[in-house]
Design a protein around this motif. Structure first.
Motif, PDB file in Angstrom:
ATOM      1  N   GLN A  95     -28.819 -21.269  46.730  1.00 16.93           N
ATOM      2  CA  GLN A  95     -27.824 -22.109  46.195  1.00 16.93           C
ATOM      3  C   GLN A  95     -27.062 -21.220  46.383  1.00 16.93           C
ATOM      4  OE1 GLN A  95     -28.445 -25.790  44.635  1.00 16.93           O
ATOM      5  NE2 GLN A  95     -30.923 -25.719  45.987  1.00 16.93           N
ATOM      6  N   THR A  96     -27.067 -20.748  44.611  1.00 18.69           N
ATOM      7  CA  THR A  96     -25.660 -20.164  44.541  1.00 18.69           C
ATOM      8  C   THR A  96     -25.261 -18.102  45.790  1.00 18.69           C
ATOM      9  OG1 THR A  96     -26.718 -20.607  42.815  1.00 18.69           O
ATOM     10  CG2 THR A  96     -25.135 -18.429  42.134  1.00 18.69           C
ATOM     11  N   LEU A  97     -26.509 -17.738  45.873  1.00 24.11           N
ATOM     12  CA  LEU A  97     -25.679 -16.828  46.862  1.00 24.11           C
ATOM     13  C   LEU A  97     -24.637 -17.069  47.752  1.00 24.11           C
ATOM     14  CD1 LEU A  97     -26.340 -13.623  46.795  1.00 24.11           C
ATOM     15  CD2 LEU A  97     -28.046 -13.833  48.494  1.00 24.11           C
ATOM     16  N   ALA A  98     -25.189 -17.992  48.627  1.00 25.47           N
ATOM     17  CA  ALA A  98     -24.415 -19.030  49.240  1.00 25.47           C
ATOM     18  C   ALA A  98     -23.676 -19.850  49.301  1.00 25.47           C
ATOM     19  CB  ALA A  98     -25.496 -19.262  50.810  1.00 25.47           C
ATOM     20  N   SER A  99     -22.927 -19.645  48.186  1.00 31.08           N
ATOM     21  CA  SER A  99     -22.000 -20.934  47.994  1.00 31.08           C
ATOM     22  C   SER A  99     -22.432 -22.034  48.250  1.00 31.08           C
ATOM     23  CB  SER A  99     -20.685 -20.637  47.856  1.00 31.08           C
ATOM     24  OG  SER A  99     -20.122 -19.326  47.037  1.00 31.08           O
ATOM     25  N   ILE A 100     -24.009 -23.020  48.271  1.00 22.30           N
ATOM     26  CA  ILE A 100     -24.118 -23.747  48.347  1.00 22.30           C
ATOM     27  C   ILE A 100     -23.761 -24.705  47.587  1.00 22.30           C
ATOM     28  CG2 ILE A 100     -25.463 -25.209  49.626  1.00 22.30           C
ATOM     29  CD1 ILE A 100     -27.207 -23.118  50.736  1.00 22.30           C
ATOM     30  N   GLY A 101     -24.500 -24.907  46.854  1.00 17.70           N
ATOM     31  CA  GLY A 101     -23.368 -26.257  45.106  1.00 17.70           C
ATOM     32  C   GLY A 101     -24.341 -27.381  45.289  1.00 17.70           C
ATOM     33  N   TYR A 102     -25.771 -27.408  45.694  1.00 19.13           N
ATOM     34  CA  TYR A 102     -25.756 -29.190  46.127  1.00 19.13           C
ATOM     35  C   TYR A 102     -25.651 -30.163  44.774  1.00 19.13           C
ATOM     36  CZ  TYR A 102     -27.948 -27.743  49.992  1.00 19.13           C
ATOM     37  OH  TYR A 102     -28.295 -27.307  51.578  1.00 19.13           O
ATOM     38  N   THR A 117     -21.807 -15.869  38.347  1.00 14.21           N
ATOM     39  CA  THR A 117     -21.205 -15.601  38.437  1.00 14.21           C
ATOM     40  C   THR A 117     -21.305 -14.023  39.000  1.00 14.21           C
ATOM     41  OG1 THR A 117     -19.654 -16.334  36.205  1.00 14.21           O
ATOM     42  CG2 THR A 117     -18.854 -14.579  37.199  1.00 14.21           C
ATOM     43  N   ILE A 118     -22.296 -13.374  38.027  1.00 12.77           N
ATOM     44  CA  ILE A 118     -22.798 -12.043  39.180  1.00 12.77           C
ATOM     45  C   ILE A 118     -22.831 -12.099  40.333  1.00 12.77           C
ATOM     46  CG2 ILE A 118     -23.848 -10.045  39.223  1.00 12.77           C
ATOM     47  CD1 ILE A 118     -23.797  -9.541  36.185  1.00 12.77           C
ATOM     48  N   GLU A 119     -23.867 -13.223  40.917  1.00 13.59           N
ATOM     49  CA  GLU A 119     -24.142 -13.456  42.498  1.00 13.59           C
ATOM     50  C   GLU A 119     -23.484 -13.924  42.994  1.00 13.59           C
ATOM     51  OE1 GLU A 119     -28.628 -15.973  43.511  1.00 13.59           O
ATOM     52  OE2 GLU A 119     -28.404 -16.263  41.775  1.00 13.59           O
ATOM     53  N   ALA A 120     -22.462 -14.467  42.826  1.00 15.67           N
ATOM     54  CA  ALA A 120     -20.876 -15.093  43.442  1.00 15.67           C
ATOM     55  C   ALA A 120     -20.465 -13.824  44.020  1.00 15.67           C
ATOM     56  CB  ALA A 120     -20.416 -16.516  42.527  1.00 15.67           C
ATOM     57  N   MET A 121     -20.015 -13.418  42.916  1.00 17.51           N
ATOM     58  CA  MET A 121     -19.966 -12.182  43.936  1.00 17.51           C
ATOM     59  C   MET A 121     -20.561 -11.419  44.228  1.00 17.51           C
ATOM     60  SD  MET A 121     -17.962 -10.792  40.480  1.00 17.51           S
ATOM     61  CE  MET A 121     -16.669  -9.059  40.607  1.00 17.51           C
ATOM     62  N   ILE A 122     -21.490 -10.987  44.070  1.00 19.76           N
ATOM     63  CA  ILE A 122     -22.355 -10.159  45.023  1.00 19.76           C
ATOM     64  C   ILE A 122     -22.354 -10.373  47.055  1.00 19.76           C
ATOM     65  CG2 ILE A 122     -24.533  -9.908  45.552  1.00 19.76           C
ATOM     66  CD1 ILE A 122     -24.839  -8.293  42.833  1.00 19.76           C
ATOM     67  N   GLY A 123     -23.197 -12.018  46.445  1.00 14.89           N
ATOM     68  CA  GLY A 123     -23.025 -13.246  47.657  1.00 14.89           C
ATOM     69  C   GLY A 123     -22.006 -12.503  48.676  1.00 14.89           C
TER      70      GLY A 123
END
Length: 300
Positions: A95-102, A117-123
């Motif tokens: 969910q975090t990597l794809a910016s889904i955020g249920y 934060t790190i994973e969102a930037m990598i995503g």
């Protein structure tokens, strides 16, 4: 001023093995001196779509497993995740990597927010790179040009002539099409040195304003031709290979497309001619029958 000379490496240079069969060259063990893993962008453009999708899925699963492991090291840092459930951490990473955020699970510690934060930037960077790679693969122009299975040597206007046929399978226009034909063979120079030499083969017509249906290429074997005086046996002995290159502008995508083919001595038929593929209808029109595109007939 003093200079230091670096010692030359005594490592044995790596070799590239070349296998020759019927004039056709095959490079064996190319990965011994070069690996596509050193050029991942070129690798992802060259491999088939199945391999491309497999590598993307493998990378996607691996990166989510890595971040799920990072979340597990932080203890109970994800709200509403079952204690000790690695699966919940994995799907939270998805969910975090794809910016889904249920909203069902969310970080509740400083450590978890840093990893998010790190994973969102990598995503974001990963989506941009994968989108660019997919677009580059889809937008790469290709040509669907068919070459006759064999080339023939037959008399034309009283001169032995090398002929082969090509056809545009897409039935669209390839504008300003150019054809180049090369002859490659083993030769010994006057100094006794072995060399693989390239010769240009002159065509009666090497370009056309629009390549739509078919193209019969003809090279006269006169005194100026590299094929003059050669026989089927001499072609095999010198590992002769005839390479054809066609380039032009695809009218549909307005980009340059290329096609390439080669003939070995085994694919060159002497004293033969192609079966005619142009026919006339009863009302005076013409049509092309591609059923006979590869067929040849012997000459008495």
């Amino acid at each position: 001023m003093r200079f230091r000379l670096k010692r030359l490496s005594k490592k044995r240079p790596q070799r590239v093995h070349i296998k020759i069969q019927d004039g056709q060259f095959e490079i064996i063990g190319m990965g011994a001196w070069y690996s596509y893993w050193r050029d991942p962008y070129h690798l992802l453009l060259k491999i088939p779509w199945t391999g491309f999708v497999f590598l993307i899925c493998l990378f996607y699963i691996a990166i989510n497993l890595l971040f799920a492991l990072a979340y597990s090291l932080g203890g109970d840092c994800i709200a509403n995740a079952r204690p000790g459930s690695f699966a919940d951490l994995f799907f939270f990473s998805v969910q975090t990597l794809a910016s889904i955020g249920y909203g069902a699970m969310y970080p509740k510690t400083v450590y978890a927010n840093i990893i998010v934060t790190i994973e969102a930037m990598i995503g974001l960077m990963g989506i941009a790179v994968m989108t660019g790679l997919a677009f580059a693969r889809f937008s790469r122009p290709t040509a669907r040009v068919t070459f006759s299975r064999v080339a023939v040597i037959t008399p034309y206007e009283g001169v032995p002539t090398l002929m082969f046929r090509t056809a545009n399978r897409r039935r669209n226009l390839i504008l300003e099409a150019h054809m180049r034909v090369y002859l490659m063979r083993d030769e010994i120079t006057a100094e006794g040195q072995f060399i693989r030499r390239f010769h240009d083969l002159r065509l009666l017509r090497n370009q056309t304003p629009s390549f739509t249906l078919s193209w019969l290429a003809m090279h006269p074997i006169d005194e100026l031709s590299p094929l003059y005086g050669m026989t089927a046996e001499s072609l095999s002995q010198t590992n002769t290979n005839i390479v054809i290159s066609i380039s032009g502008i695809d009218e549909t995508v307005a980009q340059v497309v290329h096609a390439r083919h080669s003939y070995t001595p085994r694919n060159i038929l002497w004293n033969s001619r192609f079966v005619d593929i142009f026919h006339h209808t009863d009302d005076g029109h013409r049509y092309i029958d591609y059923k006979y595109f590869h067929d040849v007939l012997p000459i008495d």
